[in-house]
Design a protein around this motif. Structure first.
Motif, mmCIF file in Angstrom:
data_model
loop_
_atom_site.group_PDB
_atom_site.id
_atom_site.type_symbol
_atom_site.label_atom_id
_atom_site.label_comp_id
_atom_site.label_asym_id
_atom_site.label_seq_id
_atom_site.Cartn_x
_atom_site.Cartn_y
_atom_site.Cartn_z
ATOM 1 N N LEU A 234 -7.008 2.505 -19.970
ATOM 2 C CA LEU A 234 -7.883 1.629 -20.182
ATOM 3 C C LEU A 234 -7.989 0.347 -19.209
ATOM 4 C CD1 LEU A 234 -6.379 0.265 -23.817
ATOM 5 C CD2 LEU A 234 -7.227 -1.052 -21.595
ATOM 6 N N SER A 235 -9.356 0.383 -19.905
ATOM 7 C CA SER A 235 -9.854 -1.035 -19.330
ATOM 8 C C SER A 235 -11.220 -1.429 -19.578
ATOM 9 C CB SER A 235 -10.237 -0.534 -17.422
ATOM 10 O OG SER A 235 -11.580 0.111 -18.226
ATOM 11 N N GLY A 236 -11.601 -2.426 -19.253
ATOM 12 C CA GLY A 236 -12.529 -3.059 -19.855
ATOM 13 C C GLY A 236 -13.887 -2.435 -19.282
ATOM 14 N N THR A 237 -15.501 -2.708 -19.598
ATOM 15 C CA THR A 237 -16.407 -2.592 -19.462
ATOM 16 C C THR A 237 -16.918 -3.477 -17.481
ATOM 17 O OG1 THR A 237 -18.026 -4.051 -20.390
ATOM 18 C CG2 THR A 237 -16.772 -1.914 -21.375
ATOM 19 N N PRO A 243 -13.308 -0.951 -9.650
ATOM 20 C CA PRO A 243 -14.181 -0.617 -10.561
ATOM 21 C C PRO A 243 -14.078 0.242 -11.223
ATOM 22 C CG PRO A 243 -15.050 -1.003 -8.024
ATOM 23 C CD PRO A 243 -13.836 -1.184 -7.979
ATOM 24 N N VAL A 244 -15.057 0.259 -12.988
ATOM 25 C CA VAL A 244 -14.966 1.094 -13.490
ATOM 26 C C VAL A 244 -15.025 2.401 -13.642
ATOM 27 C CG1 VAL A 244 -15.798 1.939 -16.082
ATOM 28 C CG2 VAL A 244 -15.450 -0.752 -15.271
ATOM 29 N N ALA A 245 -16.181 2.839 -12.499
ATOM 30 C CA ALA A 245 -16.145 4.078 -12.127
ATOM 31 C C ALA A 245 -14.830 4.974 -11.456
ATOM 32 C CB ALA A 245 -17.714 4.924 -11.119
ATOM 33 N N ILE A 246 -14.714 4.330 -10.547
ATOM 34 C CA ILE A 246 -13.201 4.642 -10.520
ATOM 35 C C ILE A 246 -11.524 5.074 -11.347
ATOM 36 C CG2 ILE A 246 -11.366 4.050 -8.363
ATOM 37 C CD1 ILE A 246 -13.735 2.700 -6.775
ATOM 38 N N ALA A 264 -14.591 -6.130 -22.587
ATOM 39 C CA ALA A 264 -13.438 -7.232 -21.903
ATOM 40 C C ALA A 264 -13.394 -6.722 -20.137
ATOM 41 C CB ALA A 264 -12.577 -6.206 -21.979
ATOM 42 N N GLU A 265 -13.830 -7.409 -19.646
ATOM 43 C CA GLU A 265 -13.581 -7.489 -17.944
ATOM 44 C C GLU A 265 -12.214 -6.434 -17.784
ATOM 45 O OE1 GLU A 265 -15.158 -10.117 -16.109
ATOM 46 O OE2 GLU A 265 -16.684 -10.465 -17.771
ATOM 47 N N HIS A 266 -11.603 -7.413 -16.488
ATOM 48 C CA HIS A 266 -9.932 -7.390 -15.762
ATOM 49 C C HIS A 266 -8.803 -6.968 -17.410
ATOM 50 C CE1 HIS A 266 -7.367 -5.353 -13.078
ATOM 51 N NE2 HIS A 266 -6.871 -6.867 -12.338
ATOM 52 N N SER A 267 -9.220 -8.011 -17.962
ATOM 53 C CA SER A 267 -7.847 -8.100 -18.864
ATOM 54 C C SER A 267 -8.009 -7.806 -19.896
ATOM 55 C CB SER A 267 -7.637 -9.157 -18.453
ATOM 56 O OG SER A 267 -6.917 -9.856 -17.577
ATOM 57 N N PRO A 275 -9.099 -4.573 -30.596
ATOM 58 C CA PRO A 275 -9.087 -3.262 -30.005
ATOM 59 C C PRO A 275 -8.081 -2.821 -28.982
ATOM 60 C CG PRO A 275 -11.296 -4.857 -29.568
ATOM 61 C CD PRO A 275 -9.726 -5.457 -30.188
ATOM 62 N N THR A 276 -7.947 -3.826 -27.988
ATOM 63 C CA THR A 276 -6.487 -3.080 -26.830
ATOM 64 C C THR A 276 -5.430 -2.755 -27.904
ATOM 65 O OG1 THR A 276 -7.493 -4.054 -25.465
ATOM 66 C CG2 THR A 276 -5.551 -3.943 -24.776
ATOM 67 N N ALA A 277 -5.108 -3.372 -28.718
ATOM 68 C CA ALA A 277 -3.497 -3.341 -29.304
ATOM 69 C C ALA A 277 -4.155 -1.654 -30.162
ATOM 70 C CB ALA A 277 -3.648 -3.720 -30.068
ATOM 71 N N ARG A 278 -5.274 -1.772 -30.857
ATOM 72 C CA ARG A 278 -6.066 -0.311 -32.063
ATOM 73 C C ARG A 278 -5.457 1.147 -30.815
ATOM 74 N NH1 ARG A 278 -10.211 -1.853 -33.647
ATOM 75 N NH2 ARG A 278 -9.423 -3.537 -34.730
ATOM 76 N N ALA A 279 -5.961 0.820 -29.922
ATOM 77 C CA ALA A 279 -5.996 1.956 -28.603
ATOM 78 C C ALA A 279 -5.303 2.346 -28.217
ATOM 79 C CB ALA A 279 -7.336 1.271 -27.135
ATOM 80 N N LEU A 280 -4.367 1.432 -28.129
ATOM 81 C CA LEU A 280 -2.703 2.078 -27.301
ATOM 82 C C LEU A 280 -1.903 2.561 -28.472
ATOM 83 C CD1 LEU A 280 -1.989 -1.792 -25.402
ATOM 84 C CD2 LEU A 280 -2.704 0.470 -24.405
ATOM 85 N N ALA A 281 -1.636 1.861 -30.086
ATOM 86 C CA ALA A 281 -1.363 2.315 -30.938
ATOM 87 C C ALA A 281 -1.654 3.513 -31.523
ATOM 88 C CB ALA A 281 -1.589 1.991 -31.975
#
Length: 290
Positions: A234-237, A243-246, A264-267, A275-281
């Motif tokens: 999981l990451s930001g854009t 880097p997101v591609a990595i 979102a960025e690094h955090s 949306p982070t909590a939703r994706a985790l759950a």
């Protein structure tokens, strides 16, 4: 371990020292919302210069989904004790063994979530023994060393720690720019006094040792892919640390679920907590009830 938390715990959570076979660790622990069926336990590990409070905005939405969330300060982080001048205490293997002890103390098995540096420490724990874990989510945590630009920032920080006091280094951090760009503290976490107090709680040796690890971490994705666990990346854009591609490529190598949190960025846990909590759950629900 301090008895006066720098940050009050979020609603419905409590802060206390978790007793383990490897000592006590400061945690913030929240239970599922009353009337919601319990679905599992989650152990969350913060990033470089970060703390358990980086996950503060996730407790309530995850509790509403039935998850107990235990966010922890690792050895020498914020409110967890650790040697101030012995870097060997913070070798990755030692920190990984701490994570195994934390999972055991929580009654395991648990879902483990590691942000940035915390993801690489969690990876070390999973590679030592995956049995205490139900799944592994890497949040903005890459396959190997951090980007060259971030290595330069970490080198500046380590050079400063070698000759300056923690108070003097804090002033230098403010001059360097947003400290969340090297893994923490996350934006919106607290006011400057709270962030300063958190910084001063860190062990200089912990920062020196883990900063060095971030700059030299080998690629262990093939080893991790051989572990029979469900993985989630999981990451930001946007992310300057990896880097997101990595991160995309790492997810493919792990056959992992991949989530990118828009805006979102690094955090993402702090930038876009809902949306982070939703994706985790959603990920954990898909694994099955525990």
């Amino acid at each position: 371990m301090t008895s006066h938390p720098t940050f009050p715990p979020p609603p419905g959570a409590r802060a206390y020292p978790l007793r383990t076979s490897r000592g006590e660790f400061a945690v913030v622990d929240s239970s599922p919302t009353a009337g919601v069926e319990a679905r599992g336990v989650v152990l969350m590990l913060p990033g470089f210069t970060g703390s358990k409070e980086d996950f503060g905005l996730l407790h309530e939405p995850l509790a509403e989904r039935g998850y107990r969330v235990v966010a922890v300060d690792g050895r020498g982080q914020h409110e967890s004790d650790g040697p101030r001048d012995d870097e060997s205490a913070y070798a990755q293997r030692e920190l990984a063994r701490d994570v195994l002890a934390q999972a055991e103390a929580l009654g395991g098995p648990v879902h483990v979530v590691g942000h940035s540096l915390g993801g690489q420490i969690a990876r070390g724990a999973v590679l030592l023994d995956h049995s205490p874990f139900l799944s592994f989510t890497l949040v903005s945590s890459g396959p190997a060393e951090i980007s060259v630009s971030q290595q330069q920032r970490v080198k500046l920080l380590r050079d400063a720690l070698a000759v300056l006091s923690m108070e003097e280094v804090w002033e230098a951090i403010q001059a360097m720019g947003p400290p969340e760009e090297v893994g923490g503290p996350a934006r919106g976490l607290g006011d400057q006094d709270q962030l300063r107090r958190r910084w001063l709680g860190h062990s200089p040796a912990q920062l020196m040792a883990t900063g060095g690890q971030l700059c030299t971490e080998p690629d262990r994705v093939a080893e991790l892919a051989a572990i029979p666990l469900p993985f989630h990346v999981l990451s930001g854009t946007h992310d300057d640390t990896w880097p997101v591609a990595i991160l995309d490529h790492m997810a493919l190598r792990l056959n992992a679920r991949r989530t990118v949190i828009t805006g979102a960025e690094h955090s993402p846990n702090a930038d876009r907590p809902l949306p982070t909590a939703r994706a985790l759950a959603d990920f954990w629900d898909g694994i099955g009830r525990v």
